[in-house]
Design an enzyme around this catalytic site. Sequence first.
Site, short mmCIF file in Angstrom:
data_model
loop_
_atom_site.label_atom_id
_atom_site.label_comp_id
_atom_site.label_asym_id
_atom_site.label_seq_id
_atom_site.Cartn_x
_atom_site.Cartn_y
_atom_site.Cartn_z
N LYS A 114 0.87 -1.19 0.00
CA LYS A 114 0.00 0.00 0.00
C LYS A 114 0.90 1.22 0.00
O LYS A 114 2.05 1.15 0.42
CB LYS A 114 -0.88 0.00 1.26
CG LYS A 114 -2.09 0.89 1.17
CD LYS A 114 -3.24 0.25 0.44
CE LYS A 114 -4.35 1.25 0.17
NZ LYS A 114 -5.55 0.61 -0.41
N ASP A 134 -6.85 4.52 -4.80
CA ASP A 134 -7.55 4.42 -3.51
C ASP A 134 -8.15 5.81 -3.29
O ASP A 134 -8.31 6.57 -4.26
CB ASP A 134 -6.58 4.00 -2.40
CG ASP A 134 -7.29 3.62 -1.10
OD1 ASP A 134 -7.87 2.54 -1.05
OD2 ASP A 134 -7.29 4.42 -0.13
P1 NDP Z 1 -12.81 8.10 -3.17
O1 NDP Z 1 -11.74 9.08 -2.92
O2 NDP Z 1 -13.33 7.90 -4.54
O3 NDP Z 1 -14.06 8.41 -2.21
C1 NDP Z 1 -13.95 8.47 -0.84
C2 NDP Z 1 -15.28 8.90 -0.27
O4 NDP Z 1 -15.21 8.80 1.15
C3 NDP Z 1 -15.63 10.32 -0.58
O5 NDP Z 1 -17.01 10.48 -0.63
C4 NDP Z 1 -15.03 11.07 0.60
O6 NDP Z 1 -15.63 12.32 0.86
C5 NDP Z 1 -15.33 10.11 1.72
N1 NDP Z 1 -14.32 10.27 2.79
C6 NDP Z 1 -12.98 10.17 2.68
N2 NDP Z 1 -12.37 10.42 3.84
C7 NDP Z 1 -13.36 10.70 4.70
C8 NDP Z 1 -13.38 11.04 6.06
N3 NDP Z 1 -12.24 11.17 6.77
N4 NDP Z 1 -14.60 11.22 6.64
C9 NDP Z 1 -15.74 11.08 5.93
N5 NDP Z 1 -15.76 10.78 4.63
C10 NDP Z 1 -14.60 10.59 4.03
O7 NDP Z 1 -12.26 6.70 -2.57
P2 NDP Z 1 -12.76 5.24 -2.82
O8 NDP Z 1 -14.22 5.22 -3.05
O9 NDP Z 1 -11.85 4.62 -3.81
O10 NDP Z 1 -12.41 4.54 -1.42
C11 NDP Z 1 -13.34 4.51 -0.34
C12 NDP Z 1 -12.92 3.42 0.64
O11 NDP Z 1 -12.91 2.15 -0.04
C13 NDP Z 1 -11.52 3.56 1.24
O12 NDP Z 1 -11.52 3.04 2.54
C14 NDP Z 1 -10.68 2.68 0.34
O13 NDP Z 1 -9.50 2.24 0.98
C15 NDP Z 1 -11.65 1.53 0.11
N6 NDP Z 1 -11.36 0.71 -1.05
C16 NDP Z 1 -11.29 1.24 -2.30
C17 NDP Z 1 -11.06 0.42 -3.39
C18 NDP Z 1 -11.10 0.94 -4.77
O14 NDP Z 1 -11.01 0.12 -5.69
N7 NDP Z 1 -11.25 2.23 -5.00
C19 NDP Z 1 -10.76 -1.01 -3.21
C20 NDP Z 1 -10.96 -1.49 -1.86
C21 NDP Z 1 -11.20 -0.64 -0.83
P3 NDP Z 1 -14.83 13.68 0.50
O15 NDP Z 1 -14.93 13.80 -0.98
O16 NDP Z 1 -15.54 14.71 1.26
O17 NDP Z 1 -13.41 13.46 0.98
#
Ligand code: NDP
Length: 447
Positions: A129, A169
């Site tokens: 990671k 991510d």
């Molecule tokens: P994105 O950056 O596309 O989206 C993240 C989302 O979560 C946004 O809506 C963001 O809001 C919100 N968010 C982020 N940080 C916070 C916080 N501290 N408090 C509240 N909301 C928050 O990321 P992903 O959708 O790719 O990833 C989301 C999760 O899924 C993560 O935990 C990631 O590790 C996990 N994941 C992702 C994979 C992938 O293929 N993308 C694979 C497996 C797991 P804002 O825009 O306001 O920051």
Amino acid sequence: MNIKNQHLAELYAKVEKRNAGEKEFLQAVGEVFESLSPVADKRPDLIESGVFERIVEPERFIQFRVAWLDDSGKVQVNRGFRVQFNSAIGPYKGGLRFHPSVCSSVIKFLGFEQIFKNSLTGLPMGGGKGGSDFDPKGKSDNEVMRFCQSFMTELQKYIGPDTDVPAGDIGVGAREIGYLFGQYKRIRDEFSGVLTGKGLTYGGSLARTQATGYGLCYFTDNMLKKKGDTFAGKTVVISGSGNVAIYACEKATQLGAKVVAMSDSNGYVYDANGIDLAVVKQIKEVERGRIKEYAARVPGAVYTEGKGIWNIKCDIALPCATQNELNGDDAKALIANGVKYVAEGANMPSTPEAIEAFLANGVYFGPAKAANAGGVATSGLEMSQNSQRLAWTFEEVDNKLCGIMKSIFENASAAAKEYAQEDNLVAGANIAGFLKVAEAMKAQGVL
Ligand code: NDP
């Protein structure tokens, strides 16, 4: 922490001392050790070969300076990371996260979890990671490009298609992967599958964008079927509105459920008629805006600033934002409102107290390692296509993804049945993921 096996309890105390203050990493190790206690009881050979001691220590941890110029010509400095945690079953594989909260503890927790998740997919991928405390929010495209180029100039020394294959991510989507890939290609003079999540015009896989969210729903669908249930007619709440949340919403809706709420880090929207995903995609994928704007565009939708999304009544909750976003009180609120299924799209979104409450109250719980493994599994499929210089159709990839999620569910259930209780998928996922890696580590000798 309730680590029953004495060897693991003593080892955890050492891990705590050696990684003092790294709370996310310690939380992840503690949860895995709780699950692995019955394995350690049954397998003295794994204790003897030092597998537990070795698996909690990264093979390599790289930290570096990322200096870049902002649009006003001012020098900015961020911190870059890559943890190469375990390569027993394949090249290191795991995403890059760009978010101000990124630090060594967060990167190590994510890398550690990735070992077991990647193993569960059945594909040959080790755990890694990386990321940076850089915040792409509010930056121009040019600033993001300059940052990515500086980041990759250092990272390229340590990665390669057979060594370590990063992906996206939080904060790292198609735009960032494009800039990172371009810089790698330029410096190494090599067009290879060194990153996954690439654009379709330069080696990306169809269905990779959808994979984590779709995979989460396929996994949840297996949970539902086990209970003689389906998505049809269910009310679903999804936190986040990024890549995972958007495609979880799309698939849950296709499977007949009604998603009534989504969020971002500022607040959440509730739409009793069911979320209009086209509006969310326009706001988030095109305009890079805030979820608040949804309420201004969709009549009847209500926006609430701050936390509180878990107070909304639902049958299925899918946390898809970030770590520790769902605590013990949130779990109690969901349980009081009759939630039946919780499956994690984000990594470690539920705190230990929340998980305990779900398991104690008969909520069927799908842990991240298993439930969100569809993203990395499809990255594995992207690597296969790149190696073969082939591109599969959307349906081919989607069918493979669906099959992989089914086998992850079955393997986690079987391991849970053997070592804990059949419905305890937390234990099942940890154990099933661990055993394959442990056997490989033992076979390869002390490294
Ligand atoms: P994105 O950056 O596309 O989206 C993240 C989302 O979560 C946004 O809506 C963001 O809001 C919100 N968010 C982020 N940080 C916070 C916080 N501290 N408090 C509240 N909301 C928050 O990321 P992903 O959708 O790719 O990833 C989301 C999760 O899924 C993560 O935990 C990631 O590790 C996990 N994941 C992702 C994979 C992938 O293929 N993308 C694979 C497996 C797991 P804002 O825009 O306001 O920051």
